[in-house]
Write an enzyme that holds these catalytic residues in place. Structure first.
Site, short mmCIF file in Angstrom:
data_model
loop_
_atom_site.label_atom_id
_atom_site.label_comp_id
_atom_site.label_asym_id
_atom_site.label_seq_id
_atom_site.Cartn_x
_atom_site.Cartn_y
_atom_site.Cartn_z
N ASP A 11 0.84 -1.20 0.00
CA ASP A 11 0.00 0.00 0.00
C ASP A 11 0.88 1.26 0.00
OD1 ASP A 11 -0.78 0.36 3.57
OD2 ASP A 11 1.00 -0.47 2.58
N ASP A 16 6.72 1.26 1.74
CA ASP A 16 6.44 0.25 0.70
C ASP A 16 7.24 0.57 -0.56
OD1 ASP A 16 3.80 0.95 2.28
OD2 ASP A 16 3.52 -1.11 1.59
N ASN A 41 -2.51 2.58 3.43
CA ASN A 41 -2.02 3.91 3.81
C ASN A 41 -2.86 5.02 3.17
OD1 ASN A 41 0.23 3.20 5.45
ND2 ASN A 41 1.36 2.64 3.60
N THR A 127 3.10 -6.09 2.39
CA THR A 127 3.58 -5.03 3.29
C THR A 127 2.47 -4.01 3.61
OG1 THR A 127 4.34 -3.67 1.44
CG2 THR A 127 5.94 -5.21 2.40
N PHE A 169 -0.76 -1.00 12.34
CA PHE A 169 -1.67 -0.53 11.30
C PHE A 169 -2.10 -1.64 10.34
CE2 PHE A 169 -3.63 2.59 8.60
CZ PHE A 169 -3.39 2.16 7.30
N ASN A 170 -1.17 -2.38 9.73
CA ASN A 170 -1.53 -3.35 8.70
C ASN A 170 -2.52 -4.39 9.22
OD1 ASN A 170 0.09 -2.15 6.77
ND2 ASN A 170 1.84 -3.49 7.16
N HIS A 243 9.87 0.41 7.99
CA HIS A 243 9.18 -0.86 8.21
C HIS A 243 9.33 -1.86 7.04
CE1 HIS A 243 7.00 1.22 11.47
NE2 HIS A 243 6.65 2.14 10.59
N ASP A 244 8.73 -1.52 5.91
CA ASP A 244 8.50 -2.52 4.85
C ASP A 244 9.77 -3.07 4.19
OD1 ASP A 244 5.47 -0.80 3.85
OD2 ASP A 244 5.81 -2.34 5.36
O1 RIB Z 1 2.64 -0.08 10.69
C1 RIB Z 1 3.50 0.13 9.60
C2 RIB Z 1 2.92 -0.43 8.36
O2 RIB Z 1 1.68 0.22 8.05
C3 RIB Z 1 3.81 -0.19 7.13
O3 RIB Z 1 3.62 -1.24 6.22
C4 RIB Z 1 3.28 1.09 6.57
O4 RIB Z 1 3.53 1.22 5.18
C5 RIB Z 1 1.80 0.92 6.81
O5 RIB Z 1 1.28 0.12 5.76
CA CA Z 2 2.88 -0.67 3.96
#
Ligand code: RIB
Ligand code: CA
Length: 313
Positions: A11, A16, A41, A127, A169-170, A243-244
């Protein structure tokens, strides 16, 4: 060694986007069969467009991009423009992508690919929210056994949540999808906030990336500087957590990481803690150990890898 076949699902989102660049710069090791976009996102219309922009930025207009689900399986979509900006990849000089999005739905592309590629040869690298992956498994359960492995960014243990006190979040956006993926019984590697919050995009690391001088590296530096502002203020840290790209980095250099096989279960009912990943790190239950939970990384080695690869684009 034969390149690992992968489908990246995400996303974009700045992190990402950097993950896509890292993968596209690693053609000797990774054979990107296709890239699928999901709402997360920012809405789907933007995540699929951003994916095509990043492919063009990397000179890879050959890679096919598929648009997937525009909302979670059951819940309403939750987005994160406050973190990623209104475009989702604020911080780079945007342009209108020339390569078209594929007409085939991402879920049907995932199903078709897992039915046609030899079994146990395709790695899924999600991701974002897991809606596309779960939808493919629901629509065509026969493909699950064909998945070689899943390497995903999502979840949290000691770090706590970043969208709620309990949920990352994901997983929070689509907990029902996450439960389907975490229960699929295929090899699953999970990279959560406990790890990603130690790979901070500090100003020095961003400058090292920018100094390589490639168009993709300069765009990455701009995106990371934008991406940094929210989390450095929230956490008081020296940089935002990248993160990703930890997913592709693990595929490229697993020795940079430490992990432990344990059970990870998803909260799908309680409104207070929905999307929580219950990581049974100490084995206090007898639940099936369904995931390789990565909990440590050599951050210096991660940024050395990322910088070296971005210099190739
Ligand atoms: O919590 C971080 C994740 O949520 C990452 O993948 C960021 O891109 C969002 O998608
Ligand atoms: Ca992401």
């Amino acid at each position: 060694m034969k390149a690992q076949k992968i489908i990246i699902d995400g996303d974009p989102g700045q992190d990402d986007a950097v993950n896509l660049l890292l993968a596209m710069a690693s053609g000797d090791e990774l054979d990107i069969l296709g890239i699928t976009a999901v709402a997360g996102n920012v809405p789907l219309a933007l995540t699929e467009r951003n994916t095509r922009i990043i492919c063009e930025l990397a000179g890879r207009k050959d890679i096919k991009v598929y648009a997937g689900c525009d909302r979670p399986l059951e819940r309403a979509l939750v987005t994160a423009e406050n973190v990623h900006g209104n475009t989702g990849i604020d911080g780079m000089d945007l342009f209108e992508p020339q390569n078209p999005v594929q007409t085939q739905h991402a879920v049907d592309y995932i199903i078709e690919t897992l039915r046609t590629e030899p079994p146990d040869t395709v790695t899924l690298v999600p991701t974002g929210p897991l809606t596309n992956i779960a939808s493919a498994f629901l629509k065509a359960p026969d493909i699950i056994k064909n998945v070689q492995q899943i390497v995903l960014m999502g979840g949290a243990m000691r770090e706590g949540g970043n969208r709620t006190p309990s949920a990352e979040f994901n997983i929070y956006v689509d907990p029902q999808a996450a439960q389907i993926v975490f229960d699929c019984a295929r090899p699953l590697t999970v990279i959560g906030l406990d790890l990603t919050h130690t790979v901070l995009a500090t100003p020095a690391r961003i400058e090292a990336i920018r100094a390589t001088g490639t168009r993709a590296a300069i765009a990455t530096a701009g995106m990371l500087e934008f991406f940094n502002r929210h989390d450095t203020e929230k956490y008081g840290s020296k940089g935002g957590p990248l993160h990703d790209p930890c997913t592709v980095a693990w595929l490229l250099k697993p020795a940079l990481f430490k992990g432990k096989l344990c059970n990870i279960s998803i909260e799908t009912h309680s409104e207070l803690t929905i999307g929580h990943t219950a990581v049974d790190f100490w084995g206090v239950t007898r639940r099936t150990k369904n995931a390789n939970w990565l909990y440590e990384v050599d951050a210096k080695g991660f940024y050395a890898l990322l910088t070296e690869r971005l210099a190739r684009l």
